[in-house]
Design a protein around this motif. Structure first.
Motif, mmCIF file in Angstrom:
data_model
loop_
_atom_site.group_PDB
_atom_site.id
_atom_site.type_symbol
_atom_site.label_atom_id
_atom_site.label_comp_id
_atom_site.label_asym_id
_atom_site.label_seq_id
_atom_site.Cartn_x
_atom_site.Cartn_y
_atom_site.Cartn_z
ATOM 1 N N GLN A 15 0.833 -1.195 0.000
ATOM 2 C CA GLN A 15 0.000 0.000 0.000
ATOM 3 C C GLN A 15 0.874 1.253 0.000
ATOM 4 N N GLY A 16 1.841 1.312 0.940
ATOM 5 C CA GLY A 16 2.670 2.503 1.080
ATOM 6 C C GLY A 16 3.541 2.775 -0.121
ATOM 7 N N GLY A 17 4.045 1.732 -0.757
ATOM 8 C CA GLY A 17 4.957 1.927 -1.877
ATOM 9 C C GLY A 17 4.293 2.073 -3.229
ATOM 10 N N ASN A 18 3.017 1.688 -3.330
ATOM 11 C CA ASN A 18 2.417 1.623 -4.666
ATOM 12 C C ASN A 18 1.081 2.337 -4.829
ATOM 13 N N MET A 19 0.420 2.746 -3.734
ATOM 14 C CA MET A 19 -0.880 3.396 -3.895
ATOM 15 C C MET A 19 -0.774 4.704 -4.655
ATOM 16 N N THR A 20 0.255 5.511 -4.327
ATOM 17 C CA THR A 20 0.431 6.773 -5.046
ATOM 18 C C THR A 20 0.683 6.518 -6.525
ATOM 19 N N ASP A 32 -3.280 16.465 -5.554
ATOM 20 C CA ASP A 32 -4.465 15.662 -5.248
ATOM 21 C C ASP A 32 -4.130 14.451 -4.376
ATOM 22 N N ILE A 33 -2.865 14.029 -4.414
ATOM 23 C CA ILE A 33 -2.492 12.734 -3.846
ATOM 24 C C ILE A 33 -2.727 12.637 -2.331
ATOM 25 N N PRO A 34 -2.269 13.620 -1.520
ATOM 26 C CA PRO A 34 -2.480 13.451 -0.074
ATOM 27 C C PRO A 34 -3.949 13.264 0.311
ATOM 28 N N LEU A 35 -4.850 14.001 -0.336
ATOM 29 C CA LEU A 35 -6.271 13.887 -0.001
ATOM 30 C C LEU A 35 -6.812 12.504 -0.359
ATOM 31 N N LEU A 36 -6.302 11.916 -1.446
ATOM 32 C CA LEU A 36 -6.746 10.577 -1.820
ATOM 33 C C LEU A 36 -6.330 9.534 -0.783
ATOM 34 N N TRP A 37 -5.311 9.854 -0.008
ATOM 35 C CA TRP A 37 -4.825 8.948 1.032
ATOM 36 C C TRP A 37 -5.597 9.074 2.339
ATOM 37 N N GLN A 392 -1.852 12.246 10.290
ATOM 38 C CA GLN A 392 -2.037 11.849 8.899
ATOM 39 C C GLN A 392 -3.254 12.548 8.284
ATOM 40 N N ILE A 393 -4.310 12.718 9.085
ATOM 41 C CA ILE A 393 -5.483 13.442 8.599
ATOM 42 C C ILE A 393 -5.124 14.901 8.327
ATOM 43 N N VAL A 394 -4.375 15.511 9.254
ATOM 44 C CA VAL A 394 -3.921 16.898 9.053
ATOM 45 C C VAL A 394 -3.095 17.002 7.780
ATOM 46 N N ALA A 395 -2.202 16.031 7.586
ATOM 47 C CA ALA A 395 -1.359 16.034 6.384
ATOM 48 C C ALA A 395 -2.192 15.881 5.123
ATOM 49 N N ALA A 396 -3.173 14.962 5.149
ATOM 50 C CA ALA A 396 -3.995 14.686 3.963
ATOM 51 C C ALA A 396 -4.916 15.847 3.607
ATOM 52 N N LEU A 397 -5.398 16.552 4.621
ATOM 53 C CA LEU A 397 -6.362 17.632 4.380
ATOM 54 C C LEU A 397 -5.710 18.952 3.971
ATOM 55 N N GLY A 398 -4.460 18.906 3.636
ATOM 56 C CA GLY A 398 -3.799 20.095 3.113
ATOM 57 C C GLY A 398 -2.501 20.449 3.797
ATOM 58 N N GLY A 399 -2.167 19.759 4.900
ATOM 59 C CA GLY A 399 -0.939 20.082 5.610
ATOM 60 C C GLY A 399 0.305 19.916 4.766
#
Length: 444
Positions: A15-20, A32-37, A392-399
């Protein structure tokens, strides 16, 4: 007991190495990538405290306390891994990520609680380090799977919006390993019943809902747990940044093969379509290299854990200082990626990051388990997960996007942010003052 962690880490590392990479192949842009995570931390926030609470209150003579959750999580993870690389659109891939991460979470936290269940306090540093050792092995093998499958002749080429066969085969292998290792652990690990079965049954009959119980435990969490939460926040912000952004950052900055943008090519023109295919194949091969180099952090975390196993089998360690040094070295590893953009430098960078990863998987849990009520090990391990998923949520939501764009628009700036965050995490260990958390204390 820890063998099942090998399978869990197969799923986690794939997941970590290939989802992006999958998201990029399906057309996702850098920002777009962090939000998709976001599915990953959200599922952890919701599921792990509940699973921890439920497993604390579970006992079956046949199945034990934690093992039913291992099996359910493994079954759902296997299904998600098999179907993930066949996602036709971004939203389907994001949905499978949600299912996969929820399933891994169902297995993960009961496993950590099991280590504390079965080992006396004196051996917990050693136990959590052994767990990190197994995880390191899984990380290295799983991260190299797409590269190894490609070397065996499975194609890295695919039409626009299609995941290459090399990735599909790698995920299928990961699904098989996940299920087999969990089943092995279930059938070979013996769990012990609660020491006071009558008190255990009385506690189960209490009318309090799990929501009120969890909220009450959150309100009464030990001071050391809160301080560890600061360390965890910056640690997991850094690693979420790596998992979500290392592929666009390194394929562009180090391998000079960024993901081609389909709309920049006239796909009705034969020459343009061929140019896209060439660029896409170069990107997929570069992604294999990135995933393979990421596997090094699994190897170095394994070596780091092995050294700690030998040391903790004979002597106590200062968990606070050990964790501080390891996290700072990991931060330096991220900075190496930014300022020394050569493939050979990546080996050094991920080696340092592996030291941090090996420590993250062991030291915080060893410190935490020495400061909480053993009867509430599962629920507190689940609550402790909040300090993993909130950053991780903070990071995904724009951090990630906001902070990295302060340094410029290039994707590699995300690795700069990760490095700074991990160094802050390292020095945050100085907040911890509880002697029981810092090292095992004898009663003499």
């Amino acid at each position: 007991m820890s063998f099942g962690f090998l399978g869990i880490q197969f799923g986690f590392a794939l997941q970590g190495g290939n989802m992006t990479r999958i998201f990029q192949t399906l057309g996702a842009g850098k920002d777009d990538i962090p939000l998709l995570w976001i599915a990953a931390p959200l599922t952890g926030l919701l599921i792990q405290p509940i699973i921890g609470y439920m497993s604390d209150r579970t006992w079956s003579v046949k199945w034990g306390r934690r093992k039913p959750y291992f099996f359910i999580g493994a079954l759902l993870s296997t299904i998600a891994l098999l179907f993930m690389p066949y996602s036709p659109t971004l939203w389907v891939a994001a949905g499978f990520l949600w299912i996969l991460d929820a399933s891994i979470n169902i297995s993960m936290e009961p496993f950590r609680a099991l280590v504390a269940d079965l080992l006396p306090e004196k051996q917990r540093s050693n136990g959590f380090v052994m767990q990190a050792l197994i995880i390191g092995i899984g990380t290295w093998i799983a991260s190299n799977l797409p590269w190894m499958v490609s070397k065996l002749g499975v194609s890295d080429s695919a039409d626009a919006g299609i995941i290459p066969m090399s990735v599909k085969v790698a995920f299928a292998i990961g699904a098989f390993v996940f299920m087999v290792t969990i089943l092995y652990t279930i059938f070979t690990t013996k769990e012990y019943p609660p020491e006071d079965m009558e008190a255990f049954e009385q506690e189960k009959k209490q009318k309090n809902s799990f929501v009120s119980d969890i909220l009450n435990n959150i309100g009464n969490m030990p001071s050391t747990m809160k301080k560890l939460g600061v360390v965890q926040f910056f640690s997991w912000f850094a690693f979420f940044t790596m998992w979500s952004m290392s592929n666009p950052a390194l394929t562009e900055h180090v391998f000079h093969a960024p993901a081609p943008i389909e709309t920049a090519f006239d796909m009705t023109n034969t020459v343009q379509k061929e140019a896209f295919n060439v660029a896409n194949t170069a990107f997929q091969k570069a992604s294999n290299e990135v995933s393979s180099y990421m596997g090094i952090y699994g190897l170095s975390s394994m070596a780091f854990a092995l050294l700690l196993v030998f040391y903790t089998s004979k002597k106590n360690i200062n968990r606070r200082i050990t964790h501080l040094i390891a996290l700072v070295l990991g931060g330096i590893g991220f900075l190496i990626m930014v300022y020394f953009p050569e493939p050979t430098s990546l080996a050094v960078a991920f080696t340092f990051i592996g030291f941090a990863w090996g420590s993250i998987l062991s030291m915080p849990y060893a410190m935490l388990s020495s400061t909480i009520d053993p009867k509430k090990m599962g629920v507190f391990m689940g609550i402790f997960n909040m300090f993993i998923v909130i950053p991780q949520i903070v990071a995904a939501l724009g951090g990630i996007v906001f902070i990295s764009n302060l340094f410029g628009e290039k994707a590699i700036n995300a690795m700069l942010v990760a490095g700074i965050s991990l160094i802050i995490a390292g020095f945050s260990n100085l907040l911890i003052t509880d002697k029981n958390a810092i090292s095992y204390q004898t009663n003499e």
